[in-house]
Design a protein around this motif. Structure first.
Motif, PDB file in Angstrom:
ATOM      1  N   ASN A  96       0.808  -1.223   0.000  1.00 35.49           N
ATOM      2  CA  ASN A  96       0.000   0.000   0.000  1.00 35.49           C
ATOM      3  C   ASN A  96       0.839   1.271   0.000  1.00 35.49           C
ATOM      4  OD1 ASN A  96       0.997   0.088   2.605  1.00 35.49           O
ATOM      5  ND2 ASN A  96      -0.984   0.506   3.564  1.00 35.49           N
ATOM      6  N   GLN A  97       2.135   1.150  -0.308  1.00 32.82           N
ATOM      7  CA  GLN A  97       3.002   2.322  -0.366  1.00 32.82           C
ATOM      8  C   GLN A  97       3.618   2.533  -1.754  1.00 32.82           C
ATOM      9  OE1 GLN A  97       5.582   1.165   2.966  1.00 32.82           O
ATOM     10  NE2 GLN A  97       4.728   2.889   4.116  1.00 32.82           N
ATOM     11  N   VAL A  98       3.071   1.876  -2.745  1.00 34.08           N
ATOM     12  CA  VAL A  98       3.640   1.977  -4.091  1.00 34.08           C
ATOM     13  C   VAL A  98       3.589   3.411  -4.606  1.00 34.08           C
ATOM     14  CG1 VAL A  98       3.416   1.245  -6.488  1.00 34.08           C
ATOM     15  CG2 VAL A  98       3.145  -0.423  -4.649  1.00 34.08           C
ATOM     16  N   LEU A  99       2.441   4.068  -4.496  1.00 31.22           N
ATOM     17  CA  LEU A  99       2.335   5.443  -4.976  1.00 31.22           C
ATOM     18  C   LEU A  99       3.262   6.373  -4.203  1.00 31.22           C
ATOM     19  CD1 LEU A  99      -1.509   5.836  -5.563  1.00 31.22           C
ATOM     20  CD2 LEU A  99       0.275   5.307  -7.231  1.00 31.22           C
ATOM     21  N   GLU A 100       3.362   6.158  -2.914  1.00 26.51           N
ATOM     22  CA  GLU A 100       4.264   6.964  -2.092  1.00 26.51           C
ATOM     23  C   GLU A 100       5.711   6.803  -2.545  1.00 26.51           C
ATOM     24  OE1 GLU A 100       5.463   7.330   2.662  1.00 26.51           O
ATOM     25  OE2 GLU A 100       3.647   6.265   2.045  1.00 26.51           O
ATOM     26  N   LYS A 101       6.105   5.581  -2.839  1.00 22.27           N
ATOM     27  CA  LYS A 101       7.466   5.318  -3.306  1.00 22.27           C
ATOM     28  C   LYS A 101       7.714   5.946  -4.675  1.00 22.27           C
ATOM     29  CE  LYS A 101       7.602   0.943  -0.763  1.00 22.27           C
ATOM     30  NZ  LYS A 101       7.449  -0.531  -0.879  1.00 22.27           N
ATOM     31  N   MET A 102       6.711   5.916  -5.531  1.00 22.83           N
ATOM     32  CA  MET A 102       6.851   6.545  -6.842  1.00 22.83           C
ATOM     33  C   MET A 102       7.051   8.052  -6.687  1.00 22.83           C
ATOM     34  SD  MET A 102       6.428   4.071  -9.210  1.00 22.83           S
ATOM     35  CE  MET A 102       5.497   4.375 -10.695  1.00 22.83           C
ATOM     36  N   CYS A 103       6.249   8.661  -5.830  1.00 21.16           N
ATOM     37  CA  CYS A 103       6.356  10.109  -5.620  1.00 21.16           C
ATOM     38  C   CYS A 103       7.711  10.494  -5.020  1.00 21.16           C
ATOM     39  CB  CYS A 103       5.233  10.596  -4.718  1.00 21.16           C
ATOM     40  SG  CYS A 103       3.579  10.525  -5.460  1.00 21.16           S
ATOM     41  N   ASP A 104       8.272   9.634  -4.204  1.00 19.14           N
ATOM     42  CA  ASP A 104       9.568   9.927  -3.568  1.00 19.14           C
ATOM     43  C   ASP A 104      10.660  10.186  -4.599  1.00 19.14           C
ATOM     44  OD1 ASP A 104       8.529   9.705  -1.030  1.00 19.14           O
ATOM     45  OD2 ASP A 104       9.247   7.669  -0.691  1.00 19.14           O
ATOM     46  N   ALA A 105      10.533   9.579  -5.771  1.00 16.03           N
ATOM     47  CA  ALA A 105      11.559   9.735  -6.803  1.00 16.03           C
ATOM     48  C   ALA A 105      11.421  11.038  -7.583  1.00 16.03           C
ATOM     49  CB  ALA A 105      11.511   8.555  -7.768  1.00 16.03           C
ATOM     50  N   ASN A 208      12.399   3.374  -9.957  1.00 15.52           N
ATOM     51  CA  ASN A 208      12.410   2.995  -8.546  1.00 15.52           C
ATOM     52  C   ASN A 208      11.938   1.555  -8.400  1.00 15.52           C
ATOM     53  OD1 ASN A 208      12.351   2.726  -5.828  1.00 15.52           O
ATOM     54  ND2 ASN A 208      10.993   4.445  -5.406  1.00 15.52           N
ATOM     55  N   PRO A 209      12.864   0.598  -8.300  1.00 12.33           N
ATOM     56  CA  PRO A 209      12.478  -0.811  -8.179  1.00 12.33           C
ATOM     57  C   PRO A 209      11.857  -1.162  -6.835  1.00 12.33           C
ATOM     58  CG  PRO A 209      14.853  -0.579  -8.011  1.00 12.33           C
ATOM     59  CD  PRO A 209      14.328   0.779  -8.381  1.00 12.33           C
ATOM     60  N   ASN A 210      11.824  -0.185  -5.900  1.00  9.06           N
ATOM     61  CA  ASN A 210      11.108  -0.407  -4.635  1.00  9.06           C
ATOM     62  C   ASN A 210       9.596  -0.315  -4.825  1.00  9.06           C
ATOM     63  OD1 ASN A 210      13.354  -0.450  -2.501  1.00  9.06           O
ATOM     64  ND2 ASN A 210      13.844   1.406  -3.644  1.00  9.06           N
ATOM     65  N   ALA A 211       9.154   0.327  -5.899  1.00  5.40           N
ATOM     66  CA  ALA A 211       7.729   0.456  -6.203  1.00  5.40           C
ATOM     67  C   ALA A 211       7.342  -0.710  -7.116  1.00  5.40           C
ATOM     68  CB  ALA A 211       7.452   1.790  -6.871  1.00  5.40           C
ATOM     69  N   ARG A 212       6.607  -1.667  -6.577  1.00  8.63           N
ATOM     70  CA  ARG A 212       6.424  -2.944  -7.269  1.00  8.63           C
ATOM     71  C   ARG A 212       4.966  -3.274  -7.529  1.00  8.63           C
ATOM     72  NH1 ARG A 212      10.618  -5.520  -2.935  1.00  8.63           N
ATOM     73  NH2 ARG A 212      12.528  -4.658  -3.857  1.00  8.63           N
ATOM     74  N   ILE A 213       4.760  -3.995  -8.633  1.00 11.07           N
ATOM     75  CA  ILE A 213       3.426  -4.452  -8.992  1.00 11.07           C
ATOM     76  C   ILE A 213       3.487  -5.937  -9.305  1.00 11.07           C
ATOM     77  CG2 ILE A 213       3.747  -3.849 -11.433  1.00 11.07           C
ATOM     78  CD1 ILE A 213       0.754  -3.131 -11.517  1.00 11.07           C
ATOM     79  N   TYR A 214       2.499  -6.667  -8.832  1.00  8.84           N
ATOM     80  CA  TYR A 214       2.385  -8.078  -9.192  1.00  8.84           C
ATOM     81  C   TYR A 214       1.733  -8.183 -10.561  1.00  8.84           C
ATOM     82  CZ  TYR A 214       3.330  -9.364  -4.315  1.00  8.84           C
ATOM     83  OH  TYR A 214       3.905  -9.533  -3.080  1.00  8.84           O
ATOM     84  N   HIS A 215       2.411  -8.864 -11.477  1.00 10.16           N
ATOM     85  CA  HIS A 215       1.870  -9.013 -12.831  1.00 10.16           C
ATOM     86  C   HIS A 215       2.460 -10.275 -13.437  1.00 10.16           C
ATOM     87  CE1 HIS A 215       1.527  -7.814 -17.240  1.00 10.16           C
ATOM     88  NE2 HIS A 215       0.277  -7.845 -16.803  1.00 10.16           N
ATOM     89  N   TYR A 216       1.596 -11.090 -14.054  1.00  4.55           N
ATOM     90  CA  TYR A 216       2.075 -12.377 -14.559  1.00  4.55           C
ATOM     91  C   TYR A 216       1.188 -12.861 -15.687  1.00  4.55           C
ATOM     92  CZ  TYR A 216       3.193 -17.396 -14.605  1.00  4.55           C
ATOM     93  OH  TYR A 216       3.559 -18.666 -14.982  1.00  4.55           O
ATOM     94  N   HIS A 217       1.813 -13.376 -16.741  1.00  8.27           N
ATOM     95  CA  HIS A 217       1.108 -14.060 -17.819  1.00  8.27           C
ATOM     96  C   HIS A 217       1.729 -15.444 -17.990  1.00  8.27           C
ATOM     97  CE1 HIS A 217      -0.206 -10.122 -20.030  1.00  8.27           C
ATOM     98  NE2 HIS A 217      -0.894 -10.346 -18.925  1.00  8.27           N
ATOM     99  N   HIS A 218       0.897 -16.458 -17.959  1.00  6.50           N
ATOM    100  CA  HIS A 218       1.386 -17.811 -18.228  1.00  6.50           C
ATOM    101  C   HIS A 218       1.292 -18.042 -19.736  1.00  6.50           C
ATOM    102  CE1 HIS A 218       2.546 -21.882 -17.227  1.00  6.50           C
ATOM    103  NE2 HIS A 218       1.562 -22.341 -17.991  1.00  6.50           N
ATOM    104  N   ASP A 219       2.342 -17.662 -20.458  1.00  9.95           N
ATOM    105  CA  ASP A 219       2.326 -17.682 -21.915  1.00  9.95           C
ATOM    106  C   ASP A 219       2.720 -19.056 -22.467  1.00  9.95           C
ATOM    107  OD1 ASP A 219       1.675 -15.011 -21.897  1.00  9.95           O
ATOM    108  OD2 ASP A 219       3.762 -14.341 -22.102  1.00  9.95           O
TER     109      ASP A 219
END
Length: 246
Positions: A96-105, A208-219
């Motif tokens: 829940n801190q992804v947006l905060e981490k993005m703004c920090d940069a 900023n690699p500290n700001a992370r999103i879960y994303h996956y495709h089983h291709d």
């Protein structure tokens, strides 16, 4: 510094994932003013689910009108906040801190945007070989060039590192994206094209690699093959990856 933030998400038939996606963004440590979802012909109940979220502003277009660049531009015209985050309907914020981490940069007005990092969750329906296993402490990186010529004459690896932009999780200064450097009409790779244009125009980009999103495709092998060929072509087009080699 505090910013106002909106989110833009292009979707089509994301009923399986859209709840997790939307809820991961509305429960961030910094508030989101609105989420513009632009749908290109969902038929699986996605639209009905989105109506349950008061934060969502829905834009519908015909499937034949979808384009990775111009479709996003349509949605971004609905944004009036300082910043706009672009993401996808089958991704969800890792915390829940992804947006905060993005703004920090974004500590300087010269930084046009910041890109986060895709990761794969440790879940049984995901390929364990792709699970996120960090090996070092992530650091924010910044890239800029003194001129368009400096970018054009840089080594391919340097250009590729500087412009490895990813609209699965990327935050932009709205004025730059909407008014100065909108996305081009492009079938694929609109994010990389934008990064190249921004760097050539003298803007700084942050990662900023500290700001992370879960994303996956089983291709399957066919999708993997086609995507690999497409990415190799784009790398050569944008960075001269192969044409520069003897």
């Amino acid at each position: 510094m505090s910013y106002t933030i909106s989110i833009v998400i292009p979707v089509k038939n994301e009923a399986q994932h859209i709840c997790a996606c939307i809820e991961s963004w509305i429960n961030q440590s910094v508030p989101v003013e609105k989420i513009v979802v632009i749908d290109s012909g969902s038929t699986d109940g996605t639209l009905e689910i989105l109506k349950n979220y008061r934060q969502v502003e829905l834009v519908e277009i015909e499937p034949t009108n979808f384009n990775h660049g111009t479709t996003r531009n349509i949605a971004i015209q609905r944004v009036t906040t300082d910043l706009v985050l672009l993401t996808v309907g089958d991704g969800r914020a890792a915390d829940n801190q992804v947006l905060e981490k993005m703004c920090d940069a974004l500590h300087s007005k010269h930084i046009a945007g910041v890109c986060g990092h895709q990761i794969v969750a440790h879940e049984p329906d995901k390929n364990p070989a792709a699970w996120f296993r960090p090996c070092s402490v992530p650091q924010i990186q910044y890239f800029s060039f003194d001129s368009a010529d400096d970018f054009d004459t840089a080594p391919p690896e340097h250009k590729k590192q500087a412009a490895s932009w990813d609209n699965v999780i990327a935050m932009y200064r709205t004025q730059v994206l909407r008014d100065a450097i909108p996305f081009k009409s492009i079938t694929y790779g609109e994010d990389t094209q934008w990064a190249v244009d921004a760097l050539r125009a003298g803007h700084t980009l942050a990662y900023n690699p500290n700001a992370r999103i879960y994303h996956y495709h089983h291709d399957d092998k066919s999708i993997t093959y086609n995507r690999t060929i497409t990415m190799l072509h784009l790398r050569d087009h944008f960075f001269g990856d192969f044409s520069s080699r003897t």
